[in-house]
Motif scaffolding. Sequence first.
Motif, mmCIF file in Angstrom:
data_model
loop_
_atom_site.group_PDB
_atom_site.id
_atom_site.type_symbol
_atom_site.label_atom_id
_atom_site.label_comp_id
_atom_site.label_asym_id
_atom_site.label_seq_id
_atom_site.Cartn_x
_atom_site.Cartn_y
_atom_site.Cartn_z
ATOM 1 N N ASP A 1 -6.862 -3.173 18.517
ATOM 2 C CA ASP A 1 -7.362 -4.498 18.906
ATOM 3 C C ASP A 1 -6.495 -5.194 19.948
ATOM 4 O O ASP A 1 -6.711 -6.363 20.251
ATOM 5 C CB ASP A 1 -7.625 -5.370 17.677
ATOM 6 N N THR B 1 -7.576 -0.887 -0.805
ATOM 7 C CA THR B 1 -8.754 -1.696 -1.128
ATOM 8 C C THR B 1 -9.981 -1.280 -0.315
ATOM 9 O O THR B 1 -11.081 -1.715 -0.607
ATOM 10 C CB THR B 1 -8.503 -3.192 -0.884
ATOM 11 N N SER B 2 -9.783 -0.433 0.700
ATOM 12 C CA SER B 2 -10.936 -0.024 1.502
ATOM 13 C C SER B 2 -11.778 1.028 0.796
ATOM 14 O O SER B 2 -12.956 1.181 1.107
ATOM 15 C CB SER B 2 -10.487 0.483 2.877
ATOM 16 N N THR C 1 -13.440 -4.699 4.961
ATOM 17 C CA THR C 1 -13.496 -3.348 4.389
ATOM 18 C C THR C 1 -13.213 -3.344 2.887
ATOM 19 O O THR C 1 -13.407 -2.330 2.241
ATOM 20 C CB THR C 1 -12.476 -2.401 5.064
ATOM 21 N N SER C 2 -12.761 -4.473 2.343
ATOM 22 C CA SER C 2 -12.477 -4.494 0.907
ATOM 23 C C SER C 2 -13.753 -4.612 0.077
ATOM 24 O O SER C 2 -13.761 -4.233 -1.088
ATOM 25 C CB SER C 2 -11.510 -5.623 0.559
ATOM 26 N N ASP D 1 -18.713 -1.126 2.335
ATOM 27 C CA ASP D 1 -18.447 0.280 2.641
ATOM 28 C C ASP D 1 -19.172 0.718 3.905
ATOM 29 O O ASP D 1 -18.679 1.547 4.660
ATOM 30 C CB ASP D 1 -18.886 1.174 1.470
ATOM 31 N N ASN E 1 -10.399 -9.137 4.056
ATOM 32 C CA ASN E 1 -10.666 -7.966 4.882
ATOM 33 C C ASN E 1 -12.074 -7.453 4.557
ATOM 34 O O ASN E 1 -12.378 -7.154 3.399
ATOM 35 C CB ASN E 1 -9.609 -6.895 4.561
ATOM 36 N N SER F 1 -7.798 -7.948 -2.343
ATOM 37 C CA SER F 1 -8.203 -7.591 -0.978
ATOM 38 C C SER F 1 -7.126 -7.900 0.055
ATOM 39 O O SER F 1 -7.420 -8.412 1.122
ATOM 40 C CB SER F 1 -9.492 -8.322 -0.625
ATOM 41 N N ARG G 1 -1.921 5.552 6.261
ATOM 42 C CA ARG G 1 -2.063 4.150 6.627
ATOM 43 C C ARG G 1 -3.218 3.433 5.941
ATOM 44 O O ARG G 1 -3.405 2.229 6.139
ATOM 45 C CB ARG G 1 -2.233 4.014 8.158
ATOM 46 N N THR G 2 -4.000 4.124 5.143
ATOM 47 C CA THR G 2 -5.242 3.527 4.656
ATOM 48 C C THR G 2 -4.997 2.493 3.554
ATOM 49 O O THR G 2 -4.350 2.778 2.544
ATOM 50 C CB THR G 2 -6.183 4.636 4.153
ATOM 51 N N ASN G 3 -5.553 1.305 3.763
ATOM 52 C CA ASN G 3 -5.504 0.229 2.770
ATOM 53 C C ASN G 3 -6.264 0.683 1.523
ATOM 54 O O ASN G 3 -7.442 1.039 1.601
ATOM 55 C CB ASN G 3 -6.158 -1.019 3.382
ATOM 56 N N TYR H 1 -13.304 7.018 7.969
ATOM 57 C CA TYR H 1 -12.120 6.287 8.416
ATOM 58 C C TYR H 1 -11.165 6.110 7.247
ATOM 59 O O TYR H 1 -11.030 5.020 6.690
ATOM 60 C CB TYR H 1 -12.530 4.939 9.020
ATOM 61 N N VAL I 1 -17.456 1.731 7.513
ATOM 62 C CA VAL I 1 -16.501 0.825 8.142
ATOM 63 C C VAL I 1 -15.124 1.476 8.306
ATOM 64 O O VAL I 1 -14.769 2.402 7.591
ATOM 65 C CB VAL I 1 -16.363 -0.487 7.331
ATOM 66 N N ALA I 2 -14.380 0.957 9.261
ATOM 67 C CA ALA I 2 -13.015 1.422 9.524
ATOM 68 C C ALA I 2 -12.051 0.698 8.595
ATOM 69 O O ALA I 2 -12.131 -0.517 8.444
ATOM 70 C CB ALA I 2 -12.643 1.146 10.982
ATOM 71 N N SER I 3 -11.124 1.454 8.003
ATOM 72 C CA SER I 3 -10.228 0.876 6.996
ATOM 73 C C SER I 3 -9.015 0.177 7.614
ATOM 74 O O SER I 3 -7.901 0.320 7.144
ATOM 75 C CB SER I 3 -9.758 1.973 6.041
ATOM 76 N N GLU I 4 -9.250 -0.551 8.680
ATOM 77 C CA GLU I 4 -8.190 -1.360 9.283
ATOM 78 C C GLU I 4 -8.415 -2.818 8.891
ATOM 79 O O GLU I 4 -9.397 -3.145 8.222
ATOM 80 C CB GLU I 4 -8.231 -1.234 10.816
ATOM 81 N N LEU I 5 -7.529 -3.709 9.340
ATOM 82 C CA LEU I 5 -7.796 -5.140 9.213
ATOM 83 C C LEU I 5 -8.246 -5.620 10.594
ATOM 84 O O LEU I 5 -7.513 -6.259 11.321
ATOM 85 C CB LEU I 5 -6.540 -5.892 8.743
ATOM 86 N N PHE I 6 -9.470 -5.232 10.960
ATOM 87 C CA PHE I 6 -10.006 -5.589 12.273
ATOM 88 C C PHE I 6 -10.653 -6.977 12.248
ATOM 89 O O PHE I 6 -10.678 -7.675 13.259
ATOM 90 C CB PHE I 6 -11.041 -4.557 12.735
#
Lengths: 340, 340
Positions: free
Chosen positions: A74, A185-186, B185-186, B189, B183, A202, A181-183, A176, B200-205
């Motif tokens: 980003d 909670t995702s 992604t929390s 899905d 987030n 979250s 690195r994966t959170n 993804y 979804v991408a498991s980032e904090l976008f």
Amino acid sequence: MKIAGFDIGGANTDLAVIDFENGEIKEIKTDFEYLPMWSQNDKLDATLIDLIEKICPVEEIDAVGISMTAELVDAFETKTEGVIDIATTCEKLFDVPIGYIALSGVLSLEDLIKNPIDVAAANWKATSQIVAEIEKDCIFVDTGSTTTDIIPIKNGEECAKGRTDFERSATGELVYTGTLRTNLTSFVDFIPINGKDYHVASELFASTADVYNVLGLIKDEDFVCATCDGAGKSKEESARRISRVVCADLDILSMDEITEMSKFIHQKQVEQIASGLKEVSEREGLDKVVVTGLGKDILCAEAAKLLNLDFKSMGDYYTDEECVVAPAIGTALMMKNFIS
Amino acid sequence: MKIAGFDIGGANTDLAVIDFENGEIKEIKTDFEYLPMWSQNDKLDATLIDLIEKICPVEEIDAVGISMTAELVDAFETKTEGVIDIATTCEKLFDVPIGYIALSGVLSLEDLIKNPIDVAAANWKATSQIVAEIEKDCIFVDTGSTTTDIIPIKNGEECAKGRTDFERSATGELVYTGTLRTNLTSFVDFIPINGKDYHVASELFASTADVYNVLGLIKDEDFVCATCDGAGKSKEESARRISRVVCADLDILSMDEITEMSKFIHQKQVEQIASGLKEVSEREGLDKVVVTGLGKDILCAEAAKLLNLDFKSMGDYYTDEECVVAPAIGTALMMKNFIS
């Protein structure tokens, strides 16, 4: 002839330098560095040079191949902006031929500028070159630190139904989720502890690296990403981060309970990857799998087993270190063919 | 007599100053400030003083009540450490009586030190004091920037089955989802776009603030949290962040498509809150709901409607500004009773 292949990801930059003799691979040397491109993309040039110099003097390199996924971070408003920015950095750095891995093949800077999106997140194209040598009809599953590519190969050619990251998010070909690195909670909504289901917070309290650290499934030197709380990488510090995911702490939860939680989380991530693999396998009528990447044994192979699919490991043909940077090796190979 | 009630959360510190005349509420003044306690807990003292001074000179305050949830942030190794650290800061700051909201009532510093955990995440106890005045038998649903408390009240007394954050994560009484900081992604899905489901991408976008910003469901002045990419808070900048959640950008997705995605995400968050509310409602045999917090209309009321539960809004008894800081008002009221 020495060819460098870089795979510039959002979080890690990987390098493979392949020494060719009479057109055959004589030696492969690899390395990688953690470089969070969302905050430190101004350090990309220094990182690329550092990496190469650790392997061999940059003057000995005859050509450089570049694949990337970092254009998604980003720090860039659009993928186009990201691709151009990264390519510009590379062009300033090397005086030898440079090629960019694209969905349509290898592009020069001139061709990249005409269609930058062709270069966005095309690194799996490079991996498919290596995998096709191992198995002509298969699906390869490559779980890195952050994402999982699930790519069908038929008659030695990749035939991914989705071409971009966006499209592959809808075809099962990009899951993804990754080894480090994966959170949590995702992909985890709740975690059972002593018979009760605890819903997760979250926040970014812990990542998959913590889970596999607690379970002893990754080596210390592979835990290359930053920690969520800025604390260290001991098993206890990982356990403390995992405890926060259910709003607890290590006064409330024991190490045994954290280990049980970690096993459950591991299983959930295997199921997440299996879900994408199932979709691709059923759609494409392919039942052979080749696994690679940092998560090849603990995630990809487990996903294949869950679906009762035959699998081979790239680890039977390459070293573990080489498997971790498979797209970088593929990039160097594609660059070799491009200039030959 | 003027009593200050602070609610010190992980991301926001809220204040209500209640002016009592002959034991009755004469006036309530409120304010809040974004203070990310995980990185800036050393600024808590300055923030508390700033907040009070914006409402009235600190010398006019006769007593201070403190409730907190910030002890969970990962700057603290344990909740106990967090509670003691926050209480120590407060004690240095005020020369008037200070009380801490605990599950067992209001504690002095002396009692807090004997059992710090009693004070951890007890702010919903304060909210229940106000809600019980509105409805003696009900469930209140309070969605703030980050979390949702779903607390049963019978005969005017809260009777939450879980007492700590950890326990409430397993009883439906804490749903860790909120109006601003969550987030995507929390709780999402995949997101449908033009008939296809995109994972979804498991980032904090992007966070929920972006979704409600795009949908026009929050006011500009309520968008108090930091943005995920450090960029601004225009609708377009929010849309760009949301596009990244499916590995896209605004070259790929139109504003209409982002709006459709946002409506879907909104609905998913309503369902997430409804799931906790359903569990509490069925277990406790309560079918009246009182909604409050920043998300009272757009999330809590929608969750009640989804379950066909009768609901009242705290907004019919208090201003919107007061509803946003309901735990701080409850804290001031409990402190008043403590010293009376």
